[in-house]
Every structure is written in structure tokens, then in C-alpha cells.
Design an enzyme around this catalytic site. Structure first.
Site, PDB file in Angstrom:
ATOM      1  N   HIS A 112       0.438  -1.245  -0.313  1.00  9.93           N
ATOM      2  CA  HIS A 112       0.156  -0.079   0.065  1.00  9.93           C
ATOM      3  C   HIS A 112       0.822   1.213   0.005  1.00  9.93           C
ATOM      4  CE1 HIS A 112      -4.073  -2.211   0.975  1.00  9.93           C
ATOM      5  NE2 HIS A 112      -2.907  -3.055   1.261  1.00  9.93           N
ATOM      6  N   GLU A 124       3.994  -4.043 -12.304  1.00  9.29           N
ATOM      7  CA  GLU A 124       4.914  -3.865 -12.344  1.00  9.29           C
ATOM      8  C   GLU A 124       5.842  -4.395 -13.288  1.00  9.29           C
ATOM      9  OE1 GLU A 124       6.801  -4.178  -8.637  1.00  9.29           O
ATOM     10  OE2 GLU A 124       6.169  -2.269  -7.826  1.00  9.29           O
ATOM     11  N   ASP A 128      -6.433   4.821   2.702  1.00  7.38           N
ATOM     12  CA  ASP A 128      -6.642   3.922   2.290  1.00  7.38           C
ATOM     13  C   ASP A 128      -7.872   4.269   2.397  1.00  7.38           C
ATOM     14  OD1 ASP A 128      -3.934   2.112   1.684  1.00  7.38           O
ATOM     15  OD2 ASP A 128      -5.818   1.166   1.853  1.00  7.38           O
ATOM     16  N   ASN A 144       0.727  -4.717  -7.299  1.00  7.83           N
ATOM     17  CA  ASN A 144       1.970  -4.125  -7.847  1.00  7.83           C
ATOM     18  C   ASN A 144       2.565  -4.517  -8.201  1.00  7.83           C
ATOM     19  OD1 ASN A 144       2.242  -1.818  -5.868  1.00  7.83           O
ATOM     20  ND2 ASN A 144       1.251  -2.881  -3.778  1.00  7.83           N
TER      21      ASN A 144
HETATM   22  C1  UDX Z   1      -0.314  -6.717   0.059  1.00 11.41           C
HETATM   23  C2  UDX Z   1      -1.319  -8.035  -0.515  1.00 11.41           C
HETATM   24  O1  UDX Z   1      -1.157  -8.951  -0.893  1.00 11.41           O
HETATM   25  C3  UDX Z   1      -2.005  -7.613  -2.224  1.00 11.41           C
HETATM   26  O2  UDX Z   1      -2.591  -8.750  -2.902  1.00 11.41           O
HETATM   27  C4  UDX Z   1      -2.136  -6.335  -2.962  1.00 11.41           C
HETATM   28  O3  UDX Z   1      -2.770  -6.499  -4.293  1.00 11.41           O
HETATM   29  C5  UDX Z   1      -1.818  -5.497  -2.800  1.00 11.41           C
HETATM   30  O4  UDX Z   1      -1.048  -5.301  -0.617  1.00 11.41           O
HETATM   31  P1  UDX Z   1       2.083  -7.798  -1.762  1.00 11.41           P
HETATM   32  O5  UDX Z   1       1.260  -8.610  -1.349  1.00 11.41           O
HETATM   33  O6  UDX Z   1       2.863  -7.090  -0.537  1.00 11.41           O
HETATM   34  O7  UDX Z   1       0.826  -6.309  -1.071  1.00 11.41           O
HETATM   35  O8  UDX Z   1       2.110  -7.380  -2.777  1.00 11.41           O
HETATM   36  P2  UDX Z   1       2.264  -6.236  -3.900  1.00 11.41           P
HETATM   37  O9  UDX Z   1       1.330  -5.938  -4.019  1.00 11.41           O
HETATM   38  O10 UDX Z   1       3.177  -7.179  -5.088  1.00 11.41           O
HETATM   39  O11 UDX Z   1       3.408  -5.847  -3.001  1.00 11.41           O
HETATM   40  C6  UDX Z   1       5.161  -5.808  -2.994  1.00 11.41           C
HETATM   41  C7  UDX Z   1       6.009  -4.650  -3.531  1.00 11.41           C
HETATM   42  O12 UDX Z   1       6.920  -5.094  -2.731  1.00 11.41           O
HETATM   43  C8  UDX Z   1       5.729  -4.462  -4.691  1.00 11.41           C
HETATM   44  O13 UDX Z   1       6.350  -3.225  -5.052  1.00 11.41           O
HETATM   45  C9  UDX Z   1       7.423  -4.566  -5.148  1.00 11.41           C
HETATM   46  O14 UDX Z   1       8.388  -4.211  -5.851  1.00 11.41           O
HETATM   47  C10 UDX Z   1       8.164  -5.532  -3.582  1.00 11.41           C
HETATM   48  N1  UDX Z   1       8.570  -6.205  -3.050  1.00 11.41           N
HETATM   49  C11 UDX Z   1       8.153  -7.149  -2.197  1.00 11.41           C
HETATM   50  C12 UDX Z   1      10.067  -5.923  -3.679  1.00 11.41           C
HETATM   51  O15 UDX Z   1      10.632  -4.826  -3.447  1.00 11.41           O
HETATM   52  N2  UDX Z   1      11.679  -7.074  -3.142  1.00 11.41           N
HETATM   53  C13 UDX Z   1      10.590  -7.988  -2.696  1.00 11.41           C
HETATM   54  O16 UDX Z   1      11.460  -8.957  -1.596  1.00 11.41           O
HETATM   55  C14 UDX Z   1       9.464  -8.313  -2.289  1.00 11.41           C
END
Ligand code: UDX
Length: 456
Positions: free
Chosen positions: A22, A357, A120, A353
Site C-alpha cells: 500500500h 510492475e 487508504d 503492485n
Molecule cells: C498486499 C496484498 O498481499 C496484495 O494482494 C495486494 O494486491 C496489495 O497489498 P503484497 O503482498 O506486498 O501486497 O504484494 P504486492 O502488491 O505485489 O506489493 C509488493 C511490493 O513490494 C512491490 O512493489 C514489490 O516490488 C515490493 N517487493 C516485495 C520488493 O521490492 N521486494 C521483495 O522482496 C518483495
């Protein structure tokens, strides 16, 4: 609108939820807005602000970090005032602490007097507090519009079938969908979630673009009766200095691989894989014979535990894959890996995200969704044509053979050519659009501020 109205600085208070998934889009939006004359207060817990500082290193002078002090809650140590590494059983406690901070939030608004609030959707009370102080509120939803319209459909019409059934069909009976439907039929949950957006906020920003979610954006607009404005991809810029983030060894390894020959395997920043999933993924990677970089995460405090990684992976796995695979523990420079020419696929949980990406850098997706919005995002990935889902069996079990087959198809086999081409096409399309959506967002925010200034 006269010249003064266009040029005056707009001071925005941004109030993201604590998860990295987020915070990242909020921070990227903040950066874009500051280059267009906005001043941003970023309001979050000290633990989250610290984590952002570590990952970002530099902040624009037009972004001021404002610490949010949560009330002390038994069983929730202050170091867990961020969801990054939060053990899953503490999530409800963190949410409770967050909701209890509404009073402090109101005082803080009175003190800073921002022109606008961007909040949010997980803080549905925030726009109500802002309304009491005559501050216009903009909800910024960081999930996909597809997910958002699915949720609102069930909030509004719990008895009616979702009109785009292909999006959720496979998971309809799974616990994920059941949970969402239960939530939709619980009036308290439903009212909390829709009250803020329908009654107190002025407009809604959504992370994404019309090219892939047009029909879902139109549908959710008709359901909620608010203007939904897409903000574009908002992809985090890779940090320029590779040595700086401790990943140079990975990049010298990746550099030696062939073009588009390697998959990046990551499941976001919030959830942890089960022992069974880790096992199937490891065997799937081994069977595929494709190079990989896999980032494995454990709850905070466990990452550094001696030998935990070796104990969790199948016996002899690291020796067997040898030079073909690299494992990172805890965190990877995701956007920098996705941008690399030798990355040819992304085994992803389909957090929104990550999906954006991947599209941005033209990397086709091998979708392994787990919870929440991820199965719906995975359906959208297939609908757009930039990836293929690894379908679990009827008991939601992941199978190593299916994973290996999809990895091979997406990265190297002829039958995956259409997906690779679509991913490359999407990336070109996004590049050619530039900041088209952001210009629209700026117009909307400035006119909202001017409207309010005239009213005062
Ligand atoms: C959460 C929820 O799990 C997801 O379902 C929802 O859509 C958004 O909120 P998350 O699980 O962290 O998010 O996944 P994601 O939305 O893909 O975001 C992760 C972010 O962290 C991305 O920007 C990614 O680039 C970054 N990241 C993650 C890294 O840079 N390195 C890592 O090792 C892991």
C-alpha cells in the site's frame, strides 16, 4: 480557474495503510505530485517510516514524514507497527490499534490544516474525520479495479451473480471467495467499507489504467456513484546504485545468464508461504530446469534464524540446483530484477503492485495466487494475456508438475510465444503513455482544492 488558483501549492496529507504493497503506490504518487508543485505530508507509524527511509534513502524536500503514534495495545510490540514481517495472527490487533488512532488523526488534521486528504480504503473512518474539519477527502484504492468492483458488487447485490463470471469462477467455492462473500453479507463490515467512500469522500483514485480494466472501472463507477480516476502504473523506480542495496552478487550472477532465461520468484511483502507450498515450488523449479532467483520470507525475527532456510527447503535442493538458482532471504530488489534483460518470467502471487510492475517491464507472469485479491488479479492477468495461472487442485493444493509446465511454457516453449509477445506489447504501450493519467489526477486534485477554497 484563474492563474493564482493553478499555481498555488496544494498541501496534501497522505494516509496509507501500513503494508508495503500500500505504501509503495502512495510514495510513488507523492513523488509525482511533488514534481507538479504539491507539498505532501506522509502520515504513518515510525516503524513504517523507518522502513521506507531504509528502502528509499532519499526523500524530496516537498515530502514531510509525519509520525502516527498508535495507542499501546497489549500483545502488539511497537516494532510490529508495520505489516512488513508481521506474524499473520497479529494483523487484527494492528488493525484495532489503527482504528483507535482516529482521535489523534483529527487533532493532527487541525494542526497541519492540509488542503486535501488522500487516504487508504482500509481506513474508512478517515474521510468522516476530514469532513468534520472541512477537508476534502480522496480515497486512493491500491487494489485493482477488477477486485474493487467485485467487492462492491457483493456489497450492493449480495444475491446477484457477478456479471463478469470468468473473473472469479475458478475460486468461487474456495475459502477466499467465501470470505469475501461472507464479508459482503455482514452489514457491519459492508457499511464500514462503503460508508467512507460513498458518503464522505469526494473522488476515488485507483492504481491502474483503462487499457486493461475499462469495463471494471465503468462498472464500479456505476455501483458507487463516485468519479473513479486511474493514476496509471506508478511503478517504483529501481534504486540506481546496485552496490548500495547488497544485491550486487545476484546481478553479477544474472548478468552471466542468457537473455530472458531466468524466472524471478516472489510472493510479495505480506504473506508467508506454507511449508507445503515451499516444497512444491522448490520441486517445480527443479523440474522446470529454468534458472531462477527466489526470494523466501519468514515472519520477523525468524529470517535470521540459523539454518531455517535449509531446514525449510527440500533436502539437497540447493546442491542439486547449484549454479542454476539463487535464493535471497527476506527481501529482493524486485523492480531492478524485473527490469533486467535476462529475466524472462515472474512467478508471482499476483499482488497488484507485482502485476503492474511485471507489465511495466514486459515480463510475462506465472501466476500462483494465494489470498485476498490475488486470485482475481490472476484471472485478469490471463484475460489481458500477459500470463498464465498455475491452477491448484480442488483442495487448493499446488502441484510441482503444473508449476514446472507453466514456467517452461511462459519462458521458452513455442506455445508461450503469444504471452511473451503480449507482455512486451503491454510494456511498450505503458512507456508510450508517459504520465498521461497523472496529469488528469493533478487536474482533479487542483479543482477539488479550488472548489473548497472558494467555499471557505
Ligand atoms: C498486499 C496484498 O498481499 C496484495 O494482494 C495486494 O494486491 C496489495 O497489498 P503484497 O503482498 O506486498 O501486497 O504484494 P504486492 O502488491 O505485489 O506489493 C509488493 C511490493 O513490494 C512491490 O512493489 C514489490 O516490488 C515490493 N517487493 C516485495 C520488493 O521490492 N521486494 C521483495 O522482496 C518483495
Amino acid at each position: 480557474m484563474d492563474a493564482d488558483e493553478n499555481t498555488a501549492i496544494t498541501r496534501v496529507l497522505m494516509f496509507p495503510w501500513l503494508g508495503y504493497g500500500h505504501i509503495t503506490p502512495y510514495l510513488e504518487l507523492a513523488k509525482k505530485l511533488t514534481t507538479r508543485g504539491f507539498f505532501i505530508y506522509l502520515y504513518s507509524t515510525p516503524a513504517t517510516l523507518r522502513c521506507m527511509k531504509q528502502k528509499r534513502k532519499t526523500f524530496s524536500h516537498s515530502i514531510k514524514l509525519v509520525p502516527l503514534l498508535l495507542p499501546n495495545l497489549r500483545g502488539l510490540s511497537r516494532r510490529f507497527y508495520t505489516t512488513n514481517g508481521l506474524p499473520p495472527n497479529l494483523m487484527p490487533k494492528l488493525k484495532e490499534a489503527f482504528d483507535l488512532s482516529a482521535k489523534g488523526f483529527s487533532y493532527m488534521l487541525a494542526f497541519l490544516k492540509p488542503d486535501l486528504l488522500i487516504y487508504d480504503f482500509l481506513q474508512p473512518w478517515a474521510p468522516m474525520v476530514a469532513k468534520e474539519r472541512n477537508i476534502p477527502a480522496v480515497e486512493f484504492i491500491t487494489s485493482s479495479s477488477t477486485m474493487t468492483c467485485f467487492m462492491f458488487h457483493y456489497f450492493k447485490n449480495p444475491e446477484e451473480k457477478f456479471p463478469y463470471s470468468e473473473i472469479y469462477f475458478r475460486d468461487y467455492e474456495s475459502s477466499n471467495m467465501r470470505r469475501l462473500l461472507d464479508c459482503a453479507s455482514n452489514p457491519k463490515e459492508r457499511d464500514m467499507a462503503s460508508e467512507g467512500v460513498e458518503r464522505s469522500c469526494n473522488i476515488v483514485l485507483i492504481k491502474g489504467f483503462r487499457d486493461i480494466e475499462d469495463k471494471y472501472i465503468d462498472y464500479v463507477t456505476s455501483l458507487v456513484g463516485k468519479k473513479f480516476v486511474p493514476v496509471g502504473p506508478l511503478v517504483q523506480e529501481p534504486i540506481a546504485d546496485e552496490k548500495d542495496d547488497g544485491s550486487s552478487e545476484i546481478f553479477s550472477w544474472l548478468e552471466k545468464k542468457e537473455k530472458k532465461s531466468t524466472v524471478f520468484v516472489s510472493f510479495g511483502s505480506e504473506y508467508f508461504l506454507t511449508k507445503e507450498d515451499i516444497d512444491e515450488i522448490a520441486h517445480g523449479l527443479e523440474l522446470s530446469k529454468i534458472n531462477f532467483i527466489w526470494v523466501v520470507r519468514f515472519p520477523k525475527g525468524e529470517n535470521g534464524r540459523n539454518g531455517l532456510l535449509q531446514k525449510t527447503l527440500p533436502k539437497g535442493f540447493l546442491e542439486r540446483v547449484g549454479e542454476r538458482g539463487k535464493i535471497l532471504q527476506g527481501w529482493a530488489p524486485q523492480t531492478k530484477i524485473l527490469r533486467h534483460d535476462n529475466t524472462g518470467g515472474f512467478v508471482s502471487h499476483c499482488g497488484w503492485n507485482s502485476v503492474i510492475e511485471s507489465m511495466n517491464f514486459g515480463v510475462p507472469i506465472i501466476a500462483v495466487p494465494m489470498h485476498l485479491d490475488q486470485p482475481i488479479n490472476a484471472r485478469l492477468v490471463e484475460e489481458v494475456g500477459v500470463g498464465i495461472e498455475v491452477v491448484r487442485d480442488r483442495n487448493r493444493k499446488l502441484h510441482r508438475e503444473t508449476l514446472a509446465a507453466v514456467i517452461k511454457q511462459v519462458v521458452m516453449e513455442d506455445c508461450g510465444e503469444a504471452v511473451r509477445q503480449k507482455a512486451a506489447f503491454m510494456s511498450e504501450k505503458l512507456k508510450s503513455k508517459g504520465d498521461q493519467e497523472i496529469e488528469e489526477v493533478v487536474k482533479e486534485l487542483v479543482s477539488l482544492r479550488n472548489l473548497e477554497t472558494r467555499a471557505k
